[in-house]
Design a protein around this motif. Structure first.
Motif, mmCIF file in Angstrom:
data_model
loop_
_atom_site.group_PDB
_atom_site.id
_atom_site.type_symbol
_atom_site.label_atom_id
_atom_site.label_comp_id
_atom_site.label_asym_id
_atom_site.label_seq_id
_atom_site.Cartn_x
_atom_site.Cartn_y
_atom_site.Cartn_z
ATOM 1 N N SER A 117 36.040 51.804 50.459
ATOM 2 C CA SER A 117 36.061 51.976 49.006
ATOM 3 C C SER A 117 35.032 53.020 48.577
ATOM 4 N N ALA A 118 33.829 52.930 49.133
ATOM 5 C CA ALA A 118 32.782 53.900 48.807
ATOM 6 C C ALA A 118 33.127 55.281 49.354
ATOM 7 N N PHE A 119 33.647 55.326 50.576
ATOM 8 C CA PHE A 119 33.974 56.609 51.192
ATOM 9 C C PHE A 119 35.070 57.343 50.428
ATOM 10 N N SER A 120 35.997 56.586 49.837
ATOM 11 C CA SER A 120 37.074 57.226 49.080
ATOM 12 C C SER A 120 36.548 57.978 47.866
ATOM 13 N N VAL A 121 35.390 57.575 47.373
ATOM 14 C CA VAL A 121 34.781 58.263 46.234
ATOM 15 C C VAL A 121 33.874 59.398 46.698
ATOM 16 N N ILE A 122 33.014 59.108 47.674
ATOM 17 C CA ILE A 122 31.953 60.035 48.062
ATOM 18 C C ILE A 122 32.413 61.089 49.071
ATOM 19 N N LEU A 127 33.377 42.932 45.223
ATOM 20 C CA LEU A 127 32.534 43.793 46.044
ATOM 21 C C LEU A 127 33.009 45.244 46.012
ATOM 22 N N LYS A 128 34.315 45.450 46.030
ATOM 23 C CA LYS A 128 34.838 46.817 45.960
ATOM 24 C C LYS A 128 34.508 47.477 44.625
ATOM 25 N N ALA A 129 34.543 46.700 43.554
ATOM 26 C CA ALA A 129 34.192 47.250 42.238
ATOM 27 C C ALA A 129 32.728 47.675 42.219
ATOM 28 N N ARG A 146 32.443 50.825 44.390
ATOM 29 C CA ARG A 146 32.965 52.010 43.705
ATOM 30 C C ARG A 146 31.958 52.518 42.675
ATOM 31 N N ASN A 147 31.357 51.604 41.905
ATOM 32 C CA ASN A 147 30.378 52.010 40.892
ATOM 33 C C ASN A 147 29.129 52.613 41.532
ATOM 34 N N VAL A 148 28.661 52.013 42.608
ATOM 35 C CA VAL A 148 27.503 52.551 43.326
ATOM 36 C C VAL A 148 27.832 53.934 43.873
ATOM 37 N N TYR A 179 33.674 41.599 54.730
ATOM 38 C CA TYR A 179 34.023 42.597 53.716
ATOM 39 C C TYR A 179 33.312 43.944 53.859
ATOM 40 N N SER A 180 32.451 44.140 54.837
ATOM 41 C CA SER A 180 31.703 45.402 54.921
ATOM 42 C C SER A 180 32.620 46.603 55.151
#
Length: 175
Positions: A30-35, A69-71, A74-76, A23-24
């Motif tokens: 998921s993180a990159f889509s936010v940051i 994990l994606k949730a 995303r929060n992080v 899942y990494s």
């Protein structure tokens, strides 16, 4: 008894390694889509899996591990993005306070002059200067961003400064 604990510990580590390898990449995206920043997204992945490891027992019962994990990711990522915005806001406020001490009209003229100077540069030089001096990228980060070597980045920065000095001398002589 200690042999049982070691086996249990090994099985947890192996399970977690399997979870990470599976899942990494989706967590990273998921993180990159936010940051929208590679390094911060990697930091978010690390933090996500640290949090997942702390709550690994509750994760074992989840049937939707990827969504969980994606949730977290995303929060992080949102927390990291907000922190970066707060830091940038503080930096801008400091700049504004510094500018407030100078003559406002002179500041506007200087900003226009600098904007004109930068616009006279070739895009690759302008980008290098702005990313290093305005946005605070290191030469290493810029080299990765531009897919070039660190020595090429140093040369671009040096050449851009030389060209700016030359253009500034000509512009001031015309005033």
């Amino acid at each position: 008894m200690s042999n049982e604990r070691e086996q249990q510990g090994r099985s947890i580590v192996e399970s977690f390694q399997a979870l990470y390898s599976r899942y990494s990449i989706p967590v990273y995206y998921s993180a990159f889509s936010v940051i929208k920043d590679r390094e911060l997204a990697q930091d978010a992945v690390q933090e996500t899996f640290l949090r997942a490891y702390r709550h690994f027992d509750s994760l074992k019962q989840h049937d939707r591990k990827e969504a969980w994990l994606k949730a977290i990711s995303r929060n992080v990522a949102i927390d990291m993005y907000r922190k970066r915005c707060r830091e940038m806001r503080g930096y801008r406020e400091l700049q504004e306070a510094y500018r407030g001490e100078t003559n406002v009209e002179r500041t506007i003229v200087d900003q226009d002059f600098l904007r004109d100077l930068l616009s006279s540069l070739e895009p690759v030089y302008r980008q290098a200067l702005l990313l290093v001096y305005e946005y605070g990228l290191t030469y290493e980060q810029l080299a990765e961003c531009q897919k070039t070597s660190i020595s090429a980045v140093k040369s671009r920065i040096h050449r851009a400064k030389q060209k700016l000095r030359g253009v500034a001398r000509i512009a001031k002589a015309n005033l």
